[in-house]
Write an enzyme that holds these catalytic residues in place. Sequence first.
Site, PDB file in Angstrom:
ATOM      1  CD  GLU A 212      15.090 -15.218  -9.080  1.00 59.12           C
ATOM      2  OE1 GLU A 212      13.669 -16.292  -8.127  1.00 59.12           O
ATOM      3  OE2 GLU A 212      14.558 -14.739  -9.503  1.00 59.12           O
TER       4      GLU A 212
ATOM      5  CE  LYS B 161      10.649  -4.137  -7.463  1.00 55.89           C
ATOM      6  NZ  LYS B 161      10.823  -5.316  -8.199  1.00 55.89           N
TER       7      LYS B 161
ATOM      8  CD1 TRP C 216      -0.522  -6.663  -3.366  1.00 54.49           C
ATOM      9  CD2 TRP C 216      -0.804  -6.909  -0.795  1.00 54.49           C
ATOM     10  NE1 TRP C 216      -0.305  -8.335  -2.527  1.00 54.49           N
ATOM     11  CE2 TRP C 216      -0.539  -8.568  -0.982  1.00 54.49           C
ATOM     12  CE3 TRP C 216      -0.670  -7.046   0.451  1.00 54.49           C
ATOM     13  CZ2 TRP C 216      -0.275  -9.499  -0.520  1.00 54.49           C
ATOM     14  CZ3 TRP C 216      -0.795  -8.332   1.295  1.00 54.49           C
ATOM     15  CH2 TRP C 216      -0.181  -9.116   0.640  1.00 54.49           C
TER      16      TRP C 216
ATOM     17  CE  LYS D 129      11.039 -13.391 -11.117  1.00 50.55           C
ATOM     18  NZ  LYS D 129      12.437 -13.267  -9.841  1.00 50.55           N
TER      19      LYS D 129
ATOM     20  CG  HIS E   8      15.250 -38.239  -1.622  1.00 46.34           C
ATOM     21  ND1 HIS E   8      15.633 -39.610  -1.201  1.00 46.34           N
ATOM     22  CD2 HIS E   8      16.224 -37.627  -2.731  1.00 46.34           C
ATOM     23  CE1 HIS E   8      17.268 -39.871  -1.359  1.00 46.34           C
ATOM     24  NE2 HIS E   8      17.385 -38.476  -2.706  1.00 46.34           N
TER      25      HIS E   8
ATOM     26  CG  ASN F  69       2.001   0.837   3.924  1.00 50.86           C
ATOM     27  OD1 ASN F  69       1.864  -0.609   4.061  1.00 50.86           O
ATOM     28  ND2 ASN F  69       3.063   1.127   3.586  1.00 50.86           N
ATOM     29  N   GLY F  70       0.108  -1.038   6.133  1.00 51.88           N
ATOM     30  CA  GLY F  70       0.245  -1.803   7.111  1.00 51.88           C
ATOM     31  C   GLY F  70      -0.805  -2.647   7.983  1.00 51.88           C
TER      32      GLY F  70
ATOM     33  NE  ARG G  34       6.089   2.401  -1.160  1.00 48.98           N
ATOM     34  CZ  ARG G  34       6.466   1.574   0.256  1.00 48.98           C
ATOM     35  NH1 ARG G  34       5.412   1.481   1.452  1.00 48.98           N
ATOM     36  NH2 ARG G  34       7.330   1.514   0.292  1.00 48.98           N
TER      37      ARG G  34
ATOM     38  CB  CYS H 147      -0.923   0.129   1.514  1.00 48.51           C
ATOM     39  SG  CYS H 147      -1.972  -1.651   1.477  1.00 48.51           S
TER      40      CYS H 147
ATOM     41  CD  GLU I 172       7.516 -13.179  -9.128  1.00 48.63           C
ATOM     42  OE1 GLU I 172       7.012 -12.227  -8.428  1.00 48.63           O
ATOM     43  OE2 GLU I 172       9.192 -12.875  -9.536  1.00 48.63           O
TER      44      GLU I 172
HETATM   45  C1  F6R Z   1      10.255 -12.208  -6.832  1.00 44.99           C
HETATM   46  C2  F6R Z   1      10.688 -10.774  -6.374  1.00 44.99           C
HETATM   47  C3  F6R Z   1       9.595 -10.747  -4.536  1.00 44.99           C
HETATM   48  C4  F6R Z   1      10.986 -10.295  -4.185  1.00 44.99           C
HETATM   49  C5  F6R Z   1      11.376 -10.159  -1.795  1.00 44.99           C
HETATM   50  C6  F6R Z   1      11.629  -9.494  -0.982  1.00 44.99           C
HETATM   51  O1  F6R Z   1      10.274 -11.493  -7.571  1.00 44.99           O
HETATM   52  O2  F6R Z   1      10.620  -9.776  -6.563  1.00 44.99           O
HETATM   53  O3  F6R Z   1      10.075 -12.611  -3.685  1.00 44.99           O
HETATM   54  O4  F6R Z   1      12.424 -10.526  -4.047  1.00 44.99           O
HETATM   55  O5  F6R Z   1       9.959 -10.003  -2.082  1.00 44.99           O
HETATM   56  O6  F6R Z   1      11.519  -7.837  -1.951  1.00 44.99           O
HETATM   57  P1  F6R Z   1      12.903  -7.199  -0.636  1.00 44.99           P
HETATM   58  O7  F6R Z   1      13.967  -7.502  -1.865  1.00 44.99           O
HETATM   59  O8  F6R Z   1      12.359  -6.081  -1.573  1.00 44.99           O
HETATM   60  O9  F6R Z   1      13.187  -7.187   0.548  1.00 44.99           O
END
Ligand code: F6R
Length: 608
Positions: A480, A603, A74, A484, A503, A98-99, A27, A2, A487
Amino acid sequence: MCGIVGFVGRGPAAAPILDGLKRLEYRGYDSAGIATLERGLLTRRRAVGKLKNLESMLACEPLVGRIGIGHTRWATHGRPNETNAHPHAVDGVAVVHNGIIENHRELREELNRSGARFATETDTEVIAHLVSQQLKKGREPVAAVRAALPRLEGAFALAFLFEGYGDLIIGARKGSPLAVGYGEGEMYLGSDAIALAPLTDTINYLEDGDVTVITRQGIAFFNAKGEQLRRLPAKIAGSTVLVHKGEHRHFMIKEIHEQPRVVGLTLAQYVDAATGTIKMPKDVELEFRDINRVSITACGTAFYAGLIARYWFERYAGLPVEIDVASEFRYRSVPFDPGNLAIFVSQSGETADTLASLEFAKAHGQRALAVVNVASSTMARASQIVLPTLAGPEVGVASTKAFTSQLATLACLAVAAGRARGVLSADDEVALVRALADVPSYMMRALELEPKIRQLARKMARSRDVLFIGRGTNYPLALEGALKLKEITYIHAEGYAAGELKHGPIALIDKDVPVVVIAPGDMMFEKTMSNMHEVIAREGRTILLTDRKGAALASPGAWMTLVLPDMPPLVAPLAFAVPLQLLAYHTALVLGTDVDQPRNLAKSVTVE
Ligand code: F6R
């Protein structure tokens, strides 16, 4: 998550608030709203979905007030609909939040018993009711907010607007970030400095427990007891323009293509290619001599960068590593040795769990080192040592260039640790620095695989499940790659250590489950090949991501092979990350999903 913006000035507030919200859309983007005061009365506009919906609404029904607060959401409590969109208003009090208010249920019951009527499903509405209750007792707005705040458990950044008070915004912070900005006859409030960048470069950050009182002529800070605090504003070097996609269709692909440049910039900060040495702040080198272990804590993609770094610290510095995701680490009974180093990795520098882990580690006598992309973030300010990554603003929700810039920084740190501890010789350092200096060109070569990956993506888009496997540093890279893909395409994907497949997960394999095998021609190659052939034997389709050496050694059978140049093992994860990012991106394009703002995500994750 947010984003919050506040404005009090001479002209209409809605336009600068909307502009600030656009900078904060990373956000959260499930609904948005703005409240202003018009002739002393609260007026709101709220819309479901992205900010452009609110913008269209404002074009038809403008807001003219010269003071206002805005929010991009969010959802945590309550569906993302217009009713639940902020600002929430109760009896002349409007609030954005926000929170998460953890005790909202108890508060709601208590307020219901005393006659409050709730309009929304949100936790935030209890805050407006609590403040309104205090106003009804005859308190002035500042006193009313101060009386209500101690009732709130959880994390918050808040901004309030009051009917009849055309020159007053009140802000408060506990856990979630909040900044104020200074102008000429106008003042601002925002979740971060970037939101305020076009308005001002003079900023102050609220500390936990602060209440701020904002009028056109100034900004005052108070602690929980109501004592005024002295806080000197600072100048920040912010970008005043919204970052654009340039010729690219999405931010994500722009950011993928930026990697050779920004990883090069990050490396230039930490390596001296002329002397073949790593350049680290002096205290970092001293730090490594005296410690017997490091801990690494992060979330999501940043955690996977940390997992890769674990292999490097062990191999190049002989240093034991304790690593965990922040949401677990902060609640564990970790036996700390005082004086050890705790490393925190984060793009935003605001991730709630990572920040809480940082405070937890500091409280146990650890020295905090942050690898962060946002240099003005709370995490950077809370750490004793800061190693910035120079990825630049990352707008796509899926992290790409921040990840590889984190890897670049952590690789340099591991080599610095190895030298400081006497594990690496000067010659070893020169060889590793040479490898690091070549990373941008390896990444360029990896980007050349894009046409082939575009073809592969068309096939991949038909899958319901995809597995990624690898050994050593390619295991976190498999995690990773799977993250990717899932998501941004919503295809179910999992990463596994290649040796673990038998396993359990091998039960999933059939002709419809592609398996991406990450296997450069290193010392683990043959073992990973055996795992690949276990998949092929069960009709699984494998995509082999390897280097030239691996391609020459591999026995036939893979569905498709993607070949990178040969490169030293230290730097391979940085280049091998690129095809995985491209695969997720192009698969999402085929499926038509929202690449830059995937569903349900945000983000900057500022809630637990
Ligand atoms: C995935 C992604 C998230 C962030 C995670 C940590 O593509 O971007 O998994 O890596 O939310 O965010 P930061 O790096 O801002 O602490």
